[in-house]
Motif scaffolding. Structure first.
Motif, PDB file in Angstrom:
ATOM      1  N   VAL A  56       0.944  -1.142  -0.100  1.00  0.00           N
ATOM      2  CA  VAL A  56       0.034  -0.042  -0.076  1.00  0.00           C
ATOM      3  C   VAL A  56       0.769   1.414  -0.036  1.00  0.00           C
ATOM      4  CG1 VAL A  56      -1.494   1.552   1.384  1.00  0.00           C
ATOM      5  CG2 VAL A  56      -1.920  -1.329   1.065  1.00  0.00           C
ATOM      6  N   PHE A  57       1.641   1.195   0.798  1.00  0.00           N
ATOM      7  CA  PHE A  57       2.780   2.446   0.917  1.00  0.00           C
ATOM      8  C   PHE A  57       3.644   2.602  -0.436  1.00  0.00           C
ATOM      9  CE2 PHE A  57       6.961   4.231   1.605  1.00  0.00           C
ATOM     10  CZ  PHE A  57       6.622   5.282   2.334  1.00  0.00           C
ATOM     11  N   THR A  58       3.839   1.572  -0.980  1.00  0.00           N
ATOM     12  CA  THR A  58       4.586   1.845  -2.274  1.00  0.00           C
ATOM     13  C   THR A  58       3.632   2.150  -3.223  1.00  0.00           C
ATOM     14  OG1 THR A  58       6.255  -0.228  -1.417  1.00  0.00           O
ATOM     15  CG2 THR A  58       6.083   0.695  -3.587  1.00  0.00           C
ATOM     16  N   SER A  59       2.393   1.716  -3.402  1.00  0.00           N
ATOM     17  CA  SER A  59       1.535   2.063  -4.415  1.00  0.00           C
ATOM     18  C   SER A  59       1.151   3.595  -4.360  1.00  0.00           C
ATOM     19  CB  SER A  59       0.112   1.358  -4.322  1.00  0.00           C
ATOM     20  OG  SER A  59       0.434  -0.022  -4.526  1.00  0.00           O
ATOM     21  N   PHE A  60       1.024   4.291  -3.303  1.00  0.00           N
ATOM     22  CA  PHE A  60       0.808   5.452  -3.171  1.00  0.00           C
ATOM     23  C   PHE A  60       1.955   6.298  -3.421  1.00  0.00           C
ATOM     24  CE2 PHE A  60      -2.762   4.215  -0.606  1.00  0.00           C
ATOM     25  CZ  PHE A  60      -3.722   4.976  -1.162  1.00  0.00           C
ATOM     26  N   THR A  61       3.245   5.936  -3.111  1.00  0.00           N
ATOM     27  CA  THR A  61       4.402   6.621  -3.233  1.00  0.00           C
ATOM     28  C   THR A  61       4.475   6.806  -4.672  1.00  0.00           C
ATOM     29  OG1 THR A  61       5.149   5.921  -1.061  1.00  0.00           O
ATOM     30  CG2 THR A  61       6.684   6.811  -2.637  1.00  0.00           C
ATOM     31  N   ALA A  92       4.949  -1.639 -11.836  1.00  0.00           N
ATOM     32  CA  ALA A  92       5.920  -2.228 -10.833  1.00  0.00           C
ATOM     33  C   ALA A  92       5.278  -2.866  -9.723  1.00  0.00           C
ATOM     34  CB  ALA A  92       6.912  -1.262 -10.287  1.00  0.00           C
ATOM     35  N   ILE A  93       4.342  -2.791  -9.190  1.00  0.00           N
ATOM     36  CA  ILE A  93       3.774  -3.112  -7.859  1.00  0.00           C
ATOM     37  C   ILE A  93       3.490  -4.632  -8.202  1.00  0.00           C
ATOM     38  CG2 ILE A  93       1.975  -3.001  -6.314  1.00  0.00           C
ATOM     39  CD1 ILE A  93       3.547  -0.675  -6.268  1.00  0.00           C
ATOM     40  N   PRO A  94       2.572  -5.045  -9.002  1.00  0.00           N
ATOM     41  CA  PRO A  94       1.973  -6.640  -9.289  1.00  0.00           C
ATOM     42  C   PRO A  94       3.608  -7.109  -9.540  1.00  0.00           C
ATOM     43  CG  PRO A  94       1.404  -5.382 -11.032  1.00  0.00           C
ATOM     44  CD  PRO A  94       1.692  -4.461 -10.110  1.00  0.00           C
ATOM     45  N   ARG A  95       4.377  -6.860 -10.126  1.00  0.00           N
ATOM     46  CA  ARG A  95       5.735  -7.414 -10.587  1.00  0.00           C
ATOM     47  C   ARG A  95       6.489  -7.576  -9.259  1.00  0.00           C
ATOM     48  NH1 ARG A  95       7.551  -4.484 -16.363  1.00  0.00           N
ATOM     49  NH2 ARG A  95       6.139  -5.626 -17.541  1.00  0.00           N
ATOM     50  N   SER A  96       6.622  -6.592  -8.389  1.00  0.00           N
ATOM     51  CA  SER A  96       7.434  -6.538  -7.251  1.00  0.00           C
ATOM     52  C   SER A  96       6.719  -7.817  -6.271  1.00  0.00           C
ATOM     53  CB  SER A  96       7.681  -5.575  -6.772  1.00  0.00           C
ATOM     54  OG  SER A  96       8.278  -4.550  -7.340  1.00  0.00           O
ATOM     55  N   GLY A 110       7.116   2.131   6.057  1.00  0.00           N
ATOM     56  CA  GLY A 110       7.594   3.022   4.964  1.00  0.00           C
ATOM     57  C   GLY A 110       8.910   3.462   5.116  1.00  0.00           C
ATOM     58  N   ARG A 111       9.526   3.724   5.971  1.00  0.00           N
ATOM     59  CA  ARG A 111      10.946   4.302   6.334  1.00  0.00           C
ATOM     60  C   ARG A 111      11.747   3.450   5.848  1.00  0.00           C
ATOM     61  NH1 ARG A 111      10.286   5.697  11.130  1.00  0.00           N
ATOM     62  NH2 ARG A 111      11.172   4.077  12.185  1.00  0.00           N
ATOM     63  N   GLY A 112      11.450   2.065   5.908  1.00  0.00           N
ATOM     64  CA  GLY A 112      12.542   1.075   5.571  1.00  0.00           C
ATOM     65  C   GLY A 112      12.570   0.909   4.217  1.00  0.00           C
ATOM     66  N   ILE A 113      11.229   0.868   3.447  1.00  0.00           N
ATOM     67  CA  ILE A 113      11.092   0.839   1.887  1.00  0.00           C
ATOM     68  C   ILE A 113      12.021   2.088   1.237  1.00  0.00           C
ATOM     69  CG2 ILE A 113       9.597   1.135   0.160  1.00  0.00           C
ATOM     70  CD1 ILE A 113       7.653  -0.743   1.841  1.00  0.00           C
ATOM     71  N   LEU A 114      11.637   3.225   1.808  1.00  0.00           N
ATOM     72  CA  LEU A 114      12.209   4.301   1.482  1.00  0.00           C
ATOM     73  C   LEU A 114      13.811   4.349   1.432  1.00  0.00           C
ATOM     74  CD1 LEU A 114       9.866   7.443   2.123  1.00  0.00           C
ATOM     75  CD2 LEU A 114      10.202   6.276  -0.052  1.00  0.00           C
ATOM     76  N   GLN A 115      14.409   3.843   2.424  1.00  0.00           N
ATOM     77  CA  GLN A 115      15.829   3.781   2.876  1.00  0.00           C
ATOM     78  C   GLN A 115      16.560   2.879   1.605  1.00  0.00           C
ATOM     79  OE1 GLN A 115      16.177   3.117   6.905  1.00  0.00           O
ATOM     80  NE2 GLN A 115      15.964   5.100   7.476  1.00  0.00           N
ATOM     81  N   PHE A 116      15.760   1.599   1.850  1.00  0.00           N
ATOM     82  CA  PHE A 116      16.442   0.473   0.920  1.00  0.00           C
ATOM     83  C   PHE A 116      16.194   1.056  -0.647  1.00  0.00           C
ATOM     84  CE2 PHE A 116      16.721  -3.457  -1.703  1.00  0.00           C
ATOM     85  CZ  PHE A 116      17.567  -3.877  -0.852  1.00  0.00           C
ATOM     86  N   GLY A 117      15.333   1.509  -1.000  1.00  0.00           N
ATOM     87  CA  GLY A 117      15.052   2.202  -2.254  1.00  0.00           C
ATOM     88  C   GLY A 117      15.773   3.284  -2.616  1.00  0.00           C
TER      89      GLY A 117
END
Length: 463
Positions: free
Chosen positions: A95-100, A144-148, A226-233
């Protein structure tokens, strides 16, 4: 193919035991369709559009790929990593990645529209094409969402099915336009950008099942996730940006630095020269997801080394086959005018071989929680690529761009191997050559692949 099981790091000839080879084969089977479709449609595009029109199409598609690599900020790979590593937070991550990505996509679409005149080199028709490209930016980001999610859940058959459908439908679309006399740069762009979005419907049943299975998962730790996804990204993003410099910026800059005709020649060379990359791309995807799920930086070191060696072997064989036969079939398929792309295609085959070991090794770095090291390697390669590109393309055209790719791939691939040696104690020599265990793994995999592909997927309960 059965690849090595966890063992102490270093150069080893331990028997192979962990069956990731079947997943790699599934990916190769699926991923081979888009490049084969590209090879089949390339003569149609070359003959219908000519060098100039083919160059305009390549510039527009490359711009879309460039915006996706820059604007996604590595979130596609980050989502795969977090779903594989922390499935209990999969829903929150998605959800977080989709909105971002939706927000980033809007920025990317606006930037594409505004930058078109600057990148078109005074070509008004190319400006129009590039601005049409901006419409596809947001849907491309969301694809990218369904692929990921599929990659994070190790749904390799599904990913292969989507890739295969994309190649087949694109071939049908371009072929139909060509036979109907309607193949233009604009209609070809619609097919290139629209078909992947259409074929993404294959993910819908899986996403419905996946979403229902997560219905009872507590939606906790949103801020931390969300913070972890952004940091890794962010760590991945520098590598993604550098990677697009290595693979696609040359086609975006070719018109300002040279001409549409040279870009048309180079686009054909890329279509042919990058065919063997499907082998390393499949190995890279499976290695990243499998090692990320393991969650142990030291695990599966021997498997990574063996996967790399086997991937290099098959890439070399594919490159030799294509390179040896290319002088006969390339002018026949594309026309005598495009025979001038042969030297560039040969150099791109060399670039593919030179970068294969480092490409798979880079997936190992990312899966072990150090995507920033792979990003640094790609940054070094991108600097070498861009410097060579600016110097050689005005004088050498397509051949200069291909040489720049060879320089960049060699630098980035070598740097990844050095990082693995320094951080994880894996000798560089362990990624080179062919061992007896590799031959046995290939032989075993050849006997098992057919039956493995017929087996129904094993239900998972952790996602």
């Amino acid at each position: 193919m059965t690849l090595a099981s966890p063992a102490p790091q270093g150069d080893s000839d331990s028997p192979a035991a962990a069956p990731v080879g079947g997943n790699i084969v599934r990916q190769i089977i699926g991923m081979i369709f888009p490049p084969l479709a590209g090879l089949a449609t390339a003569p149609m595009l070359a003959r219908a559009l000519g060098e100039g029109g083919r160059g305009e199409l390549a510039a527009s598609i490359s711009l879309l790929q460039l915006v996706a690599a820059v604007g996604m900020f590595g979130l596609q790979e980050s989502l795969t990593f977090h779903i594989a590593r922390a499935p209990e937070r999969a829903r929150t991550s998605a959800v977080f990645t989709s909105f971002t990505l939706s927000a980033f996509g809007l920025v990317g679409a606006t930037s594409t529209f505004l930058l078109a005149p600057l990148l078109a080199g005074g070509n008004d028709e190319l400006v129009v094409l590039m601005r049409w490209t901006s419409i596809a930016v947001v849907p491309t980001f969301l694809l990218a969402i369904p692929r990921s999610i599929a990659a994070g859940c190790h749904e390799w058959k599904l990913a292969a099915r989507e890739s295969a459908m994309t190649g087949i439908v694109r071939l049908a679309a371009v072929g139909g336009l060509w036979l109907g006399g309607s193949l233009t740069p604009f209609t070809a762009l619609l097919a290139a950008a629209g078909v992947p979005l259409l074929c993404a419907a294959v993910y819908i049943p899986f996403l419905v099942r996946w979403g229902r299975a997560l219905g009872r998962t507590p939606r906790s730790g949103r801020e931390e996730t969300g913070r972890g996804i952004l940091q890794f990204g962010w760590k991945v993003w520098l590598g993604a940006l550098s990677g697009i410099v290595l693979t696609r910026l040359d086609q975006v800059l070719m018109v300002p630095l040279s001409s549409e005709s040279q870009l048309g020649l180079y686009a054909v060379a890329v279509t042919v020269g990058e065919l063997p990359t499907i082998i390393s791309a499949a190995a890279r995807s499976v290695t990243f997801s499998a090692d990320a799920a393991e969650g142990d930086e030291s695990a599966h070191a021997v498997r990574l080394q063996q996967t790399t060696r086997v991937t290099v072997l098959f890439t070399v064989l594919a490159a030799l086959l294509i390179g040896a036969s290319m002088p006969w079939w390339l002018p026949l398929l594309f026309g005598a005018t495009f025979a001038a792309s042969l030297p560039a295609a040969v150099v791109l085959l060399l670039a593919t071989v030179a970068g294969t070991a480092g490409s798979v090794a880079g997936a190992g770095l990312g899966a072990r929680g150090h995507p920033e090291l792979r990003s640094l390697s790609m940054l070094y390669g991108a600097i070498g690529n861009l410097g060579t590109l600016v110097v050689l393309v005005p004088a050498w055209g397509a051949l200069g761009a291909a040489t720049a790719t060879l320089v960049g791939a060699s630098i980035s691939g070598t740097a990844n191997l050095i990082w693995l040696k320094r951080r994880f104690g894996m000798p560089v020599r362990s990624f080179a050559g062919v061992r007896s265990t590799d031959v046995r793994a290939i032989w075993t995999g050849a006997r098992r692949v057919a039956s493995a592909l017929r087996k129904p997927p094993v239900p998972t309960t952790k996602h």
